[in-house]
Design an enzyme around this catalytic site. Structure first.
Site, PDB file in Angstrom:
ATOM      1  N   GLN A  10       0.131  -1.497  -0.036  1.00 22.99           N
ATOM      2  CA  GLN A  10       0.325   0.185   0.193  1.00 22.99           C
ATOM      3  C   GLN A  10       0.799   1.423   0.507  1.00 22.99           C
ATOM      4  O   GLN A  10       1.684   0.984   0.397  1.00 22.99           O
ATOM      5  CB  GLN A  10      -0.841   0.325   1.345  1.00 22.99           C
ATOM      6  CG  GLN A  10      -2.207  -1.375   1.157  1.00 22.99           C
ATOM      7  CD  GLN A  10      -3.249  -0.533   2.648  1.00 22.99           C
ATOM      8  OE1 GLN A  10      -4.142  -0.065   2.164  1.00 22.99           O
ATOM      9  NE2 GLN A  10      -2.491  -0.921   3.469  1.00 22.99           N
ATOM     10  N   SER A  84       4.484  -6.259   2.375  1.00 21.50           N
ATOM     11  CA  SER A  84       2.538  -6.643   3.559  1.00 21.50           C
ATOM     12  C   SER A  84       2.237  -6.904   2.630  1.00 21.50           C
ATOM     13  O   SER A  84       2.305  -8.486   2.253  1.00 21.50           O
ATOM     14  CB  SER A  84       2.800  -5.174   3.734  1.00 21.50           C
ATOM     15  OG  SER A  84       1.075  -4.886   4.816  1.00 21.50           O
ATOM     16  N   LEU A  85       1.302  -6.224   1.805  1.00 18.23           N
ATOM     17  CA  LEU A  85       0.364  -6.756   0.832  1.00 18.23           C
ATOM     18  C   LEU A  85       1.144  -7.498  -0.273  1.00 18.23           C
ATOM     19  O   LEU A  85       0.484  -8.362  -0.876  1.00 18.23           O
ATOM     20  CB  LEU A  85      -0.704  -4.903   0.138  1.00 18.23           C
ATOM     21  CG  LEU A  85      -1.537  -5.541  -1.311  1.00 18.23           C
ATOM     22  CD1 LEU A  85      -2.531  -6.730  -1.466  1.00 18.23           C
ATOM     23  CD2 LEU A  85      -1.518  -4.013  -1.695  1.00 18.23           C
ATOM     24  N   ARG A 109      -8.962  -8.752   3.353  1.00 16.16           N
ATOM     25  CA  ARG A 109      -7.948  -8.551   4.263  1.00 16.16           C
ATOM     26  C   ARG A 109      -7.798  -6.723   4.378  1.00 16.16           C
ATOM     27  O   ARG A 109      -8.346  -6.265   5.682  1.00 16.16           O
ATOM     28  CB  ARG A 109      -6.606  -8.946   3.667  1.00 16.16           C
ATOM     29  CG  ARG A 109      -5.395  -8.332   4.617  1.00 16.16           C
ATOM     30  CD  ARG A 109      -3.609  -8.888   3.704  1.00 16.16           C
ATOM     31  NE  ARG A 109      -2.877  -8.200   4.508  1.00 16.16           N
ATOM     32  CZ  ARG A 109      -1.963  -7.691   4.154  1.00 16.16           C
ATOM     33  NH1 ARG A 109      -2.274  -6.662   2.986  1.00 16.16           N
ATOM     34  NH2 ARG A 109      -1.040  -7.323   5.264  1.00 16.16           N
ATOM     35  N   HIS A 190      -0.007  -3.683  10.593  1.00 15.48           N
ATOM     36  CA  HIS A 190       1.316  -5.011  11.461  1.00 15.48           C
ATOM     37  C   HIS A 190       1.516  -4.509  12.726  1.00 15.48           C
ATOM     38  O   HIS A 190       2.948  -4.660  13.379  1.00 15.48           O
ATOM     39  CB  HIS A 190       1.682  -4.627  10.392  1.00 15.48           C
ATOM     40  CG  HIS A 190       1.715  -4.990   9.381  1.00 15.48           C
ATOM     41  ND1 HIS A 190       2.559  -6.336   8.728  1.00 15.48           N
ATOM     42  CD2 HIS A 190       2.276  -4.409   8.101  1.00 15.48           C
ATOM     43  CE1 HIS A 190       1.743  -6.388   7.878  1.00 15.48           C
ATOM     44  NE2 HIS A 190       1.758  -5.045   7.140  1.00 15.48           N
ATOM     45  N   GLN A 239       1.529 -12.559   9.602  1.00 21.90           N
ATOM     46  CA  GLN A 239       1.790 -11.502   9.103  1.00 21.90           C
ATOM     47  C   GLN A 239       1.304 -10.142   9.247  1.00 21.90           C
ATOM     48  O   GLN A 239       1.000  -8.671   9.722  1.00 21.90           O
ATOM     49  CB  GLN A 239       1.890 -11.155   7.692  1.00 21.90           C
ATOM     50  CG  GLN A 239       2.444  -9.831   6.332  1.00 21.90           C
ATOM     51  CD  GLN A 239       1.513  -9.642   5.473  1.00 21.90           C
ATOM     52  OE1 GLN A 239       0.503  -9.481   5.512  1.00 21.90           O
ATOM     53  NE2 GLN A 239       2.284 -10.514   4.521  1.00 21.90           N
TER      54      GLN A 239
END
Length: 286
Positions: A10, A84-85, A109, A190, A239
């Site tokens: 992102q 991440s993503l 998500r 996170h 994660q």
């Protein structure tokens, strides 16, 4: 020369992304999701594209389209990773998750992450020019704030309850950091406050097929290579509440012989971070 393909997370979204590249894949995403993701990617509005449940499938789709084009003219990479993503895009590239399942999962998500903490109660801040050990120490001493992204030397993101993040930001500056920049995010990603999202995500991941990866994927949670389907599933749940070990992941790939990184998807955020980690490696964008 070993090459790694890396996939952005992102923050890399821009209105207009995916034109002349991702049309057919975005059409597929539209059918799976039941809303016009293609129109949002191509025309915006930007505020809508920034919403996490829209951003996540949008970046994934454009990244996978870029990968599909790249794969027709490039040999298979030695390894893949995503921020991440971006780890979901990497897992599609590694054959572990089908695109249709991934686009559905990252949309959910995004929703789950947004729902986990009411808007305005969480925050994130980038700590610039601070020492990793000192930032970890500051967070350990303040309840409700945690390191969330170890992006590069001198760039660490913290996440948690708004007041705790503000307190930690000031304490990090007192401990020698140059700046603390509040990030324009809608939730504290996170960190352990995301546990409700992780629990819901686990239930959704249990419904889809996850295969062993055909090439090693460097996982955000461990900064180690993973290929086993069971481990991939487990790490995707962890994660959500764990810090992204991006600097460690890049160092691991370099230690394994990678000297060229191709950023696959919108933007050049990861290329910039990789150059800060090791200026001697090659970076390019696809």
């Amino acid at each position: 020369m070993k090459t790694a393909f890396v996939f952005p997370g992102q923050g890399s979204q821009t209105v207009g992304m995916g034109k002349d590249l991702a049309e057919s894949l975005l059409d597929q995403a539209n059918q799976i999701l039941g809303f016009d993701l293609k129109k949002l990617c191509f025309e915006g509005p930007e505020e809508e594209l920034k919403k996490t449940e829209i951003t996540q499938p949008a970046i994934l789709t454009v990244s996978v389209a870029a990968f599909q084009q790249l794969a027709t003219r490039n040999p298979q990479p030695a390894t893949v990773a995503g921020h991440s993503l971006g780890e979901y895009s990497a897992l599609v590239a590694a054959g572990a998750i089908k695109f249709g399942d991934a686009v559905k999962i990252v949309n959910l998500r995004g929703k789950f992450m947004q729902e986990a903490v009411p808007i305005g109660q969480g925050a994130m801040a980038a700590i610039i020019g601070g020492e990793r050990a000192k930032i970890e120490e500051v967070c350990a001493g303040i309840e409700g704030v945690w390191p969330a992204n170890f992006n590069s030397p001198g760039q660490i993101v913290i996440s948690g309850q708004k007041e705790a993040v503000e307190k930690a930001s000031a304490a990090c500056k007192d401990a020698g950091a140059k700046r603390a920049i509040p990030l324009p995010v809608s939730a504290p990603f996170h960190c352990p406050l995301m546990q409700p999202a992780a629990d819901k995500l686990k239930m959704e991941l249990d419904k889809i097929e996850v295969k062993d990866a055909t090439i090693p994927v460097i996982a955000n949670v461990t900064a180690a290579a993973v290929t086993s389907a069971a481990e991939i599933r487990d790490l995707l749940v962890k994660q959500v509440t764990s810090p992204v070990l991006w600097e460690d992941s890049v160092k691991k790939m370099i230690a394994d012989g990678v000297s060229s990184f191709v950023e696959v998807g919108p933007g050049k955020v990861l290329s910039g971070l990789i150059k800060k980690i090791d200026r001697n490696v090659e970076t390019s964008n696809a």
